[in-house]
Design a protein around this motif. Structure first.
Motif, PDB file in Angstrom:
ATOM      1  N   PHE A 303       0.828  -1.206   0.000  1.00  0.00           N
ATOM      2  CA  PHE A 303       0.000   0.000   0.000  1.00  0.00           C
ATOM      3  C   PHE A 303       0.867   1.261   0.000  1.00  0.00           C
ATOM      4  O   PHE A 303       0.627   2.197  -0.782  1.00  0.00           O
ATOM      5  CB  PHE A 303      -0.918  -0.020   1.226  1.00  0.00           C
ATOM      6  N   THR A 304       1.896   1.295   0.872  1.00  0.00           N
ATOM      7  CA  THR A 304       2.730   2.500   0.937  1.00  0.00           C
ATOM      8  C   THR A 304       3.549   2.682  -0.341  1.00  0.00           C
ATOM      9  O   THR A 304       3.760   3.827  -0.772  1.00  0.00           O
ATOM     10  CB  THR A 304       3.686   2.420   2.141  1.00  0.00           C
ATOM     11  N   PHE A 305       3.979   1.599  -0.968  1.00  0.00           N
ATOM     12  CA  PHE A 305       4.739   1.714  -2.216  1.00  0.00           C
ATOM     13  C   PHE A 305       3.887   2.368  -3.310  1.00  0.00           C
ATOM     14  O   PHE A 305       4.365   3.252  -4.048  1.00  0.00           O
ATOM     15  CB  PHE A 305       5.213   0.331  -2.664  1.00  0.00           C
ATOM     16  N   ILE A 306       2.655   1.963  -3.398  1.00  0.00           N
ATOM     17  CA  ILE A 306       1.753   2.549  -4.413  1.00  0.00           C
ATOM     18  C   ILE A 306       1.522   4.029  -4.121  1.00  0.00           C
ATOM     19  O   ILE A 306       1.587   4.883  -5.027  1.00  0.00           O
ATOM     20  CB  ILE A 306       0.424   1.772  -4.442  1.00  0.00           C
ATOM     21  N   ILE A 307       1.253   4.366  -2.869  1.00  0.00           N
ATOM     22  CA  ILE A 307       0.973   5.753  -2.507  1.00  0.00           C
ATOM     23  C   ILE A 307       2.185   6.642  -2.768  1.00  0.00           C
ATOM     24  O   ILE A 307       2.064   7.749  -3.346  1.00  0.00           O
ATOM     25  CB  ILE A 307       0.539   5.847  -1.038  1.00  0.00           C
ATOM     26  N   TYR A 308       3.382   6.199  -2.383  1.00  0.00           N
ATOM     27  CA  TYR A 308       4.587   6.999  -2.587  1.00  0.00           C
ATOM     28  C   TYR A 308       4.824   7.303  -4.064  1.00  0.00           C
ATOM     29  O   TYR A 308       5.152   8.434  -4.453  1.00  0.00           O
ATOM     30  CB  TYR A 308       5.807   6.282  -2.003  1.00  0.00           C
ATOM     31  N   ASN A 309       4.674   6.319  -4.897  1.00  0.00           N
ATOM     32  CA  ASN A 309       4.940   6.525  -6.318  1.00  0.00           C
ATOM     33  C   ASN A 309       3.867   7.392  -6.983  1.00  0.00           C
ATOM     34  O   ASN A 309       4.175   8.226  -7.840  1.00  0.00           O
ATOM     35  CB  ASN A 309       5.052   5.176  -7.032  1.00  0.00           C
ATOM     36  N   LEU A 310       2.624   7.214  -6.577  1.00  0.00           N
ATOM     37  CA  LEU A 310       1.565   8.079  -7.121  1.00  0.00           C
ATOM     38  C   LEU A 310       1.781   9.534  -6.706  1.00  0.00           C
ATOM     39  O   LEU A 310       1.649  10.457  -7.525  1.00  0.00           O
ATOM     40  CB  LEU A 310       0.192   7.587  -6.640  1.00  0.00           C
ATOM     41  N   LEU A 311       2.127   9.742  -5.438  1.00  0.00           N
ATOM     42  CA  LEU A 311       2.373  11.103  -4.979  1.00  0.00           C
ATOM     43  C   LEU A 311       3.575  11.720  -5.695  1.00  0.00           C
ATOM     44  O   LEU A 311       3.543  12.904  -6.073  1.00  0.00           O
ATOM     45  CB  LEU A 311       2.619  11.103  -3.470  1.00  0.00           C
ATOM     46  N   SER A 312       4.646  10.943  -5.898  1.00  0.00           N
ATOM     47  CA  SER A 312       5.822  11.460  -6.600  1.00  0.00           C
ATOM     48  C   SER A 312       5.462  11.895  -8.004  1.00  0.00           C
ATOM     49  O   SER A 312       5.903  12.957  -8.485  1.00  0.00           O
ATOM     50  CB  SER A 312       6.923  10.388  -6.649  1.00  0.00           C
ATOM     51  N   LEU A 313       4.676  11.095  -8.699  1.00  0.00           N
ATOM     52  CA  LEU A 313       4.269  11.425 -10.061  1.00  0.00           C
ATOM     53  C   LEU A 313       3.417  12.691 -10.093  1.00  0.00           C
ATOM     54  O   LEU A 313       3.645  13.585 -10.927  1.00  0.00           O
ATOM     55  CB  LEU A 313       3.510  10.249 -10.666  1.00  0.00           C
ATOM     56  N   MET A 314       2.453  12.803  -9.200  1.00  0.00           N
ATOM     57  CA  MET A 314       1.570  13.975  -9.186  1.00  0.00           C
ATOM     58  C   MET A 314       2.336  15.242  -8.805  1.00  0.00           C
ATOM     59  O   MET A 314       2.104  16.312  -9.378  1.00  0.00           O
ATOM     60  CB  MET A 314       0.412  13.743  -8.221  1.00  0.00           C
ATOM     61  N   VAL A 315       3.247  15.131  -7.857  1.00  0.00           N
ATOM     62  CA  VAL A 315       4.052  16.288  -7.457  1.00  0.00           C
ATOM     63  C   VAL A 315       4.924  16.746  -8.616  1.00  0.00           C
ATOM     64  O   VAL A 315       5.053  17.958  -8.898  1.00  0.00           O
ATOM     65  CB  VAL A 315       4.901  15.931  -6.225  1.00  0.00           C
ATOM     66  N   ALA A 316       5.551  15.806  -9.312  1.00  0.00           N
ATOM     67  CA  ALA A 316       6.421  16.158 -10.431  1.00  0.00           C
ATOM     68  C   ALA A 316       5.640  16.800 -11.569  1.00  0.00           C
ATOM     69  O   ALA A 316       6.191  17.626 -12.317  1.00  0.00           O
ATOM     70  CB  ALA A 316       7.150  14.907 -10.939  1.00  0.00           C
ATOM     71  N   CYS A 317       4.381  16.467 -11.724  1.00  0.00           N
ATOM     72  CA  CYS A 317       3.574  17.013 -12.819  1.00  0.00           C
ATOM     73  C   CYS A 317       2.981  18.382 -12.515  1.00  0.00           C
ATOM     74  O   CYS A 317       2.549  19.089 -13.439  1.00  0.00           O
ATOM     75  CB  CYS A 317       2.435  16.048 -13.163  1.00  0.00           C
ATOM     76  N   SER A 318       2.950  18.783 -11.239  1.00  0.00           N
ATOM     77  CA  SER A 318       2.169  19.970 -10.894  1.00  0.00           C
ATOM     78  C   SER A 318       2.906  21.043 -10.112  1.00  0.00           C
ATOM     79  O   SER A 318       2.341  22.115  -9.891  1.00  0.00           O
ATOM     80  CB  SER A 318       0.928  19.546 -10.085  1.00  0.00           C
ATOM     81  N   CYS A 319       4.154  20.811  -9.694  1.00  0.00           N
ATOM     82  CA  CYS A 319       4.856  21.775  -8.833  1.00  0.00           C
ATOM     83  C   CYS A 319       6.206  22.146  -9.430  1.00  0.00           C
ATOM     84  O   CYS A 319       6.945  21.271  -9.923  1.00  0.00           O
ATOM     85  CB  CYS A 319       5.061  21.206  -7.428  1.00  0.00           C
ATOM     86  N   ASP A 320       6.539  23.441  -9.347  1.00  0.00           N
ATOM     87  CA  ASP A 320       7.853  23.904  -9.772  1.00  0.00           C
ATOM     88  C   ASP A 320       8.956  23.260  -8.928  1.00  0.00           C
ATOM     89  O   ASP A 320       8.755  22.920  -7.758  1.00  0.00           O
ATOM     90  CB  ASP A 320       7.955  25.430  -9.626  1.00  0.00           C
ATOM     91  N   ARG A 321      10.156  23.148  -9.544  1.00  0.00           N
ATOM     92  CA  ARG A 321      11.304  22.598  -8.818  1.00  0.00           C
ATOM     93  C   ARG A 321      11.637  23.461  -7.601  1.00  0.00           C
ATOM     94  O   ARG A 321      11.965  22.932  -6.531  1.00  0.00           O
ATOM     95  CB  ARG A 321      12.506  22.511  -9.769  1.00  0.00           C
ATOM     96  N   ILE A 322      11.534  24.783  -7.725  1.00  0.00           N
ATOM     97  CA  ILE A 322      11.838  25.680  -6.607  1.00  0.00           C
ATOM     98  C   ILE A 322      10.884  25.440  -5.448  1.00  0.00           C
ATOM     99  O   ILE A 322      11.284  25.426  -4.281  1.00  0.00           O
ATOM    100  CB  ILE A 322      11.775  27.156  -7.066  1.00  0.00           C
TER     101      ILE A 322
END
Length: 897
Positions: A303-322
């Motif tokens: 469960f935690t593996f799925i959540i971590y990877n989904l969150l990483s993908l969504m963060v990378a798609c929607s937030c500036d690097r800064i």
């Protein structure tokens, strides 16, 4: 019939077993009410989410980029998955008690590894609890501090320490109440965290792009470049944002002012994976640990593996690097309701801190209950009426408070990660050892593992430890080894079973099968000795001396007990092995013990010669004490015989070995108090030679004291070993180069090769007839010694012809009983040979040798001459001091390379 001491020992053993059983039953009778979901899934999920999911998911993606972030999660979860498989295998192989990973490791690898790694795991949980509390303080300051939205709390090191102390006190109160309250509180926190996670995923889709004010960063020394921006963007799902976040871009951590790298980011991220043992730590409070731990842990990991990877993908798609690098609390700013994420951060980190605090207390309680550190941890055994180890909780809380003084989350992240990796590697090692040992009782119901997964887990943990911080990793391993040695030398012997014994058995069996007797060669011959001992009390000197001449060969202490199993209710030898093994430990010798029951000593020795050893490791030399009328002396210190003042607990003063008291030589038992007659004694010698065994008869070794003999004049060459490689009963038929003579030389050389005997000098005596020059024989013998690489001084001793003929006549005398006059003449002849007072090479009487090696003639073929044969040996060796009469039947020396 068992002796009173044996009955008392058996009664003591039974009482100890009953006491242990009552203690274990009392512990097991305590209520265990936690199910798989409440006891394993929820604690593991909350421990793995905690700081990383809310405060560090953006940090990981911002520093490493999406590619490396996913790679990090894959590597981290690969390592923990291998460990989870090992945990599942061990936990389903039998009843699991309190202590979690410590219990698994200690019961598999033994107290040394278990205790040392238990301490490491305890410290890891302590540091991890402090880590989560500092993360919670960081979140509180970010919200309510001067740079936060509410700005109601002051900031600074001491203020943060005060907040952390208050939070830790709250965790302490919950843990002091007990595991049930902790489980209920964890369930409420779990519901809150799930609601917050759902709101975060919804917010990525529901929230519109916006600009977010960044918190102030720590000043960077010698930074002359442009100042970092104070604003960043939440862009929503955009391809450009995703492309900008794919690759790594390591920057300075704005909370510590240090430059980040793959290793430092992985150390912070891996803390989100270290919660896999949270359920195992609660093993003592679970209804069915063997059922709950595998299912609950695997569920939480997936469960935690799925959540971590989904969150990483969504963060990378929607937030500036800064935004990701400069604001670790950005999930709150982009949420549909900002306070909700704050509540989630507070709840999850509080739960993780409590989980590690209660886990540390359970490990400390298990360590104290096993008495591995003596009385140091005795207070930690105390529990409340419902079984909660409140003293262990208080001690764990105190140590967490000390760690909190470090003040910075990322500062202790590396230490925590390395400690957990070391423990995970140990769990994999325990499972690997159990698998390799091939013990029939290792049959876990969880079968989705192999030794390959264990090895991969160990290698992965070791690599990541040194990648994160090589200095911390090396220091942790050194600390573990120090604890291991400390426990090894200070802790009592445990009854858990040692995996090392199973592994040694497995390997020894394999190598014994490879030890092919058909490939034996004289170049690699070594003495393999069977020493027959009637009573060890009178044989200490001989036992220690034979230990010196074994030359890394097989050494077996043999004993024959007279009796008939048909007339006995049980095997009388089984209860005696412990005493003999304790004797081996007490004398510090490297020997095996083999006992047998027979109707006569002769038959017993035959049994032992036939069956002792395995494969290519079988005795090739039989050593017997000499048959004489010397009064035996007790050389074995026995507190039971000397204690005059009773102690409060006389059981504690019991000696480790129990042997019958020595009988005087004239007690009326048999002939001169012996269990066999002279005829049977010589028959034993003849039997051994028929079986192609070398024979050695040891006389006067009750006078031998190894400590005083060896330390008499170390390094000064005052220690002598005399070798007489000639048949003194038949000098006209002997040769210095026959098999028996060379066997004497080999044993003397072996003794001289032992470290304690290296300063001894070998003296080889060449007997010559008076008036006859044997320069050629002396040169030939010297050349032979040179070729055999044996360093010895050769001495010529005059051999009186009349004495020689007299000995020969005595050998042919048959059954004629010697008169007092003939015994006197034989004694004078022998003393004239061994106590030559003339000058020159023959003068060796001062100093006397430490031990003599004499040629043992073959027993006569006519059994009626056995008594005369033994009488001649008695006269030959009378009053010579420690003497070995040796007869060799197999070649043992070679001059070939």
């Amino acid at each position: 019939m068992a002796s009173p001491s044996s009955q008392q020992q058996l009664r003591h053993t039974v009482e100890q077993s009953l006491a242990f059983s009552r203690l274990k039953s009392a512990h097991q009778s305590r209520p265990k009410k936690l199910s798989t979901f409440f006891g394993v899934v929820i604690p593991t999920l909350l421990s793995m989410f905690s700081v990383v999911v809310f405060l560090r998911i953006g940090f990981v993606v911002g520093q490493c980029g999406l590619y490396q972030a996913i790679a990090m999660f894959l590597v981290a979860y690969f390592i923990i998955s291998m460990t989870v498989l090992s945990v599942c295998a061990i936990s389903t192989n039998g009843a699991l008690d309190a202590g979690g990973a410590y219990y698994m490791i200690s019961r598999a690898l033994g107290p040394e590894f278990g205790g040392s790694l238990g301490v490491m795991f305890f410290l890891a949980n302590v540091c991890s609890s402090a880590l989560y509390i500092l993360g919670l303080v960081e979140a509180i300051v970010a919200t309510f501090g001067p740079a936060g939205s509410l700005q109601v709390l002051p900031a600074g090191y001491w203020w943060s320490l005060l907040y952390a102390t208050g939070i830790l006190l709250l965790c302490l109160l919950v843990c002091l109440v007990g595991a049930e309250i902790y489980a209920k509180a964890s369930f409420l926190i779990f519901l809150v965290v799930m609601i917050v996670l759902a709101s975060i995923f919804i917010s990525f889709f529901a929230m519109r792009p916006r600009t977010i004010l960044l918190p102030a960063a720590l000043p960077v020394h010698n930074n002359t470049g442009p100042q970092p921006p104070n604003m960043a963007n939440f862009t929503g799902f955009k391809l450009d944002t995703l492309l900008g976040n794919l690759d790594a871009d390591y920057a300075v951590d704005y909370t510590t002012g240090t430059m980040m790298s793959f290793a430092t980011v992985f150390a912070v991220m891996f803390n989100g994976c270290t919660g896999i043992m949270a359920g195992s730590n609660m093993s003592g409070d679970l209804k069915n640990p063997s059922y709950s731990i595998p299912r609950g842990t695997i569920t939480a990991v997936i469960f935690t593996f799925i959540i971590y990877n989904l969150l990483s993908l969504m963060v990378a798609c929607s937030c500036d690097r800064i935004l990701l690098q400069r604001d670790y609390s950005f999930l709150r700013d982009i949420n549909v309701w900002n306070p909700l994420v704050t509540v989630g951060v507070y709840s999850s980190t509080m739960s993780a801190a409590m989980s590690n605090l209660i886990g540390a207390s359970r490990i400390l309680f298990a360590l104290a209950r096993d008495d591995l550190f003596g009385t140091v941890l005795s207070p930690a055994k105390k529990t409340s009426h419902n079984g909660n180890p409140w003293v262990s909780v208080l001690l764990s809380w105190f140590l967490v408070q000390l760690v909190v003084f470090t003040g910075k989350l990322n500062t202790i992240a590396s230490i925590v990660t390395i400690f957990f990796l070391l423990v995970y590697a140990a769990v994999d090692l325990a499972c690997l050892a159990l698998e390799w040992a091939s013990a029939p009782n290792f049959r876990p119901t969880f079968r989705y593992f192999t030794w390959h997964t264990c090895v991969l887990g160990i290698v992965g943990c070791a690599i990541m430890m040194f990648l994160i911080n090589a200095i911390y990793a090396s220091a942790s391993i050194a600390f573990m080894l120090l604890l291991l040695l400390l426990i090894h030398y200070l802790s009592p012997t445990s009854s858990w079973g040692y995996i090392s014994q199973a592994l040694i058995f497995h390997q020894v069996r394999k190598y014994l099968l490879m030890l092919d007797v058909r490939k034996d060669h004289v170049k690699f011959w070594r003495p393999q000795l069977l020493l027959m001992v009637s009573n060890p009390r009178s044989s200490v000197g001989l036992i220690t001396f034979i230990n010196d001449i074994k030359k890394s060969g097989l050494y077996v202490l043999g004993h024959v007990q007279l009796g008939d199993l048909d007339t006995l209710p049980s095997n009388p030898l089984q209860c005696r092995y412990d005493s003999w093994l304790s004797l081996v430990d007490h004398l510090n010798i490297k020997a095996f013990v083999n006992l047998t029951l027979a109707d006569s000593v002769r038959h017993g020795v035959q049994h032992l010669l036939f069956i002792s050893g395995l494969g290519g490791m079988r005795p090739n030399t039989l050593v017997l004490g000499f048959y004489d009328d010397c009064t035996p002396k007790d050389k074995l210190t026995d507190p039971a015989l000397t204690a005059t003042v009773p102690t409060q607990d006389p059981e504690d003063e019991r000696p480790p070995y129990h042997f019958p008291a020595l009988r005087p030589s004239n007690d009326g038992m048999g002939e001169n108090g012996k269990v066999m007659g002279p005829h049977e004694y010589v028959a034993v010698i003849a039997d051994a030679m028929k079986m192609m065994k070398n024979v050695a008869l040891a006389r006067y070794f009750h006078q031998f004291d190894r400590a005083s003999t060896i330390s008499s004049s170390p390094g000064k060459g005052a220690l002598y070993v005399d070798v007489w490689p000639v048949n003194l009963l038949r000098p006209d038929s002997s040769s210095y180069v026959d098999t028996c003579s060379l066997f004497l030389l080999q044993l003397a050389c072996v003794l001289n090769m032992v470290r304690a005997w290296r300063h001894a000098r070998l003296r080889l005596f060449l007997c010559v007839e008076e008036g006859r020059s044997l320069r050629g024989s002396e040169e030939k013998l010297g050349q032979l010694l040179k070729e055999l690489r044996i360093k010895a001084n050769v001495y010529t001793v005059p051999w009186d012809q009349q004495v020689a003929l007299h000995w020969q006549r005595q050998g042919e005398a048959g059954k004629r009983r010697p008169t007092h006059q003939s015994q006197r003449e034989e004694g004078l002849g022998k003393r004239g040979l061994f106590e030559e007072k003339e000058g020159g090479d023959g003068d060796y009487a001062c100093p006397p040798p430490a031990v003599r090696f004499l040629y043992l003639p073959h027993p006569p073929a006519d059994t009626q001459l056995y008594t005369a044969y033994l009488r001649q040996l008695d006269l030959l060796t009378e009053d010579l001091g420690p003497t070995l009469l040796i007869h060799g039947v197999t070649p043992v020396l070679t001059t070939d390379l």
